[in-house]
Design a protein around this motif. Structure first.
Motif, short mmCIF file in Angstrom:
data_model
loop_
_atom_site.label_atom_id
_atom_site.label_comp_id
_atom_site.label_asym_id
_atom_site.label_seq_id
_atom_site.Cartn_x
_atom_site.Cartn_y
_atom_site.Cartn_z
N LEU A 169 0.83 -1.21 0.00
CA LEU A 169 0.00 0.00 0.00
C LEU A 169 0.86 1.26 0.00
O LEU A 169 0.55 2.24 -0.68
N LEU A 208 -6.98 7.92 -8.50
CA LEU A 208 -6.00 8.84 -7.94
C LEU A 208 -4.75 8.96 -8.80
O LEU A 208 -4.16 10.03 -8.89
N GLN A 209 -4.32 7.85 -9.42
CA GLN A 209 -3.08 7.87 -10.18
C GLN A 209 -3.30 7.87 -11.69
O GLN A 209 -2.35 7.94 -12.45
N VAL A 267 -6.64 3.22 -7.25
CA VAL A 267 -5.42 3.45 -8.04
C VAL A 267 -5.77 4.10 -9.37
O VAL A 267 -5.09 5.03 -9.84
N LEU A 304 0.98 4.20 -2.89
CA LEU A 304 0.61 5.57 -2.55
C LEU A 304 1.78 6.55 -2.67
O LEU A 304 1.56 7.76 -2.63
N LEU A 315 1.68 9.66 -4.92
CA LEU A 315 0.73 10.71 -4.59
C LEU A 315 1.31 11.75 -3.65
O LEU A 315 0.69 12.80 -3.44
#
Length: 458
Positions: A142, A230-231, A227, A146, A149
């Motif tokens: 995880l 956000l990405q 994912v 992340l 970000l």
């Protein structure tokens, strides 16, 4: 009374060395062909290329003789050949472009990848030790997902925020995340597979799992959608969810989990295609690549298709095509580069190498005696297979483009290093799978306290 002596299987390390030398000969010959075609003479750095790649491969072979003498003898030669062919194509594309040469950098990453594989084989004497770090692997996975970000650390390249940059260096933490998440999935499911195998309500001809057991797959689905949102990374999202569903099926042997997984994937894909503009663009390019309104956005895909069509059955020959016209021909579209210069025959040969790699990994999963090793080897093998399918499917317009890289072939350090680690873990599992029963060491699976003991029967 006659004494029955144990019969030990052959380690096949000699066969492995012969195959490694054959892989080196093929990649070196391809390097020579590029030089002869371009300049009419052997390239001056050919011997350096052969020496560096040969030293790395033979060095890892010696590590296997030392630490994993029963490991599968085919995995290392196949990985070496794929890595060598990728270096050849990247070098060939360097000669056709005016940018910075990528082949020397790829050589450095190849060395780091092989050294990382050697370190895994030396430090991880028994793959069952990794089961102790099940939830540590979950946290690490995880965190890696992340990392891009974080402000000031993450970088957005080509619309996707999947990179982490430290000074001039950058890497994709998602490539390492797939490995630690495979460890977590294997460790978690080997404990909970009995509960997940229990039947629940029946729908038509399908026996569904109990409602209380749907939590893991729903969490994996939500994480993969996260994912994607956000990405803006469709490829990692698909790989992450597909890896979990594949390991879940191997653990439970229930088709209902596959059906549920495909249903959730379809729902997530429809939602993403309607809610996110970057996914909408990729779907539109996939469906209408030759539409005049998509000329700029679909240029890469269309040129890749034209290049493979130009290659035909046997290809134009190394350094006789124009794969450099395709943007990112040495990374995202390196498969189409091979298609133009080696033709359909060459593409099938490359796919066959991947099929052998995956088959040997799954064979190790079948042969190993502990449940954690079975799930770990199966998960790592499926991750390679799924990544190859996603890349080839995107380049050939079977599915939308996702942005993943071809394992071992494409330019990219994080991908190359992570895939060499995958091969090292498969070698470690295969060593225990092929080792005689009387030599199998007791480990965490047997409930020991960390002391290695050798059990000899008779």
């Amino acid at each position: 009374m006659a004494t029955v002596l144990p019969v030990y299987p052959r380690t096949r390390r000699g066969a492995e060395l012969v195959l490694v030398l054959l892989a080196l000969a093929i990649s070196t010959g391809a390097w020579a062909v590029v030089g002869l075609t371009a300049d009419g003479a052997l390239p001056p750095n050919m011997l350096v290329h052969a020496g560096v790649l040969g030293g790395l491969a033979v060095g890892l072979h010696l590590v296997l003789r030392w630490r994993a003498k029963y490991a599968d003898p085919v995995l290392l030669p196949v990985a070496t050949l794929l890595n060598g062919l990728g270096l050849v194509m990247i070098h060939r594309l360097d000669g056709a472009t005016s940018g910075a040469a990528q082949a020397p950098r790829q050589f450095v990453w190849s060395a780091l990848g092989v050294l990382a594989a050697a370190a895994v084989l030396v430090l991880v004497r028994d793959h069952r030790v990794l089961r102790r770090y099940t939830f540590t692997a979950m946290v690490a996975g995880l965190v890696l997902l992340l990392l891009p970000l974080l402000p000031g650390l993450g970088r957005t390249i080509n619309g996707a925020r999947i990179w982490v940059g430290i000074g001039p260096l950058s890497f994709q933490p998602g490539e390492l995340a797939k490995i630690v998440l495979a460890v977590f999935f294997a460790g978690y499911l080997v404990v909970h597979r009995d509960a997940l195998s229990l039947t629940g309500p029946k729908l038509l001809f399908l026996r569904l799992p109990r409602a209380r057991d749907l939590g893991p797959i729903l969490l994996a689905w939500l994480a993969s959608v996260g994912v994607l949102v956000l990405q803006r990374d469709l490829g990692t999202s698909l790989l992450f969810f597909g890896l979990f569903v594949a390991v879940l099926y191997v653990a439970t042997e229930r088709v209902s989990w596959i059906v549920l997984g495909l249903g959730l994937f379809a729902a997530g894909a429809l939602f993403a295609a309607s809610a996110f503009s970057h996914v909408q663009q990729r779907v539109d390019i996939w469906l209408h690549p030759f539409d005049p309104d998509n000329t700029d956005r679909s240029y890469q895909l269309v040129q890749g298709l034209y290049g493979m069509a130009n290659g035909g059955l046997t290809g134009t020959g190394l350094d006789r095509g124009r794969p450099d016209i395709v943007p990112f021909a040495n990374s995202d579209f390196i498969y189409s580069s091979f298609g133009e210069e080696l033709g359909l025959v060459g593409l099938f040969a490359v796919l066959l190498l991947y099929a052998v790699l995956v088959q040997r990994g799954l064979r190790s999963a079948i042969g190993v005696r502990d449940g954690f090793g079975k799930l770990l080897a199966a998960g790592l093998s499926f991750s390679v297979a799924l990544q190859v399918f996603v890349v080839v499917g995107g380049v050939t317009r079977v599915i939308p483009l996702t942005g993943l890289t071809m394992p071992f072939l494409a330019a990219g350090g994080s991908s190359l290093v992570s895939n060499w680690i995958v091969v090292a873990l498969l070698l470690r599992v295969s060593d225990l799978a092929r080792r005689p029963a009387e030599e199998v060491r007791n480990g965490p699976e047997a409930g020991d306290t960390g002391v290695t003991q050798v059990v000899r029967l008779g």
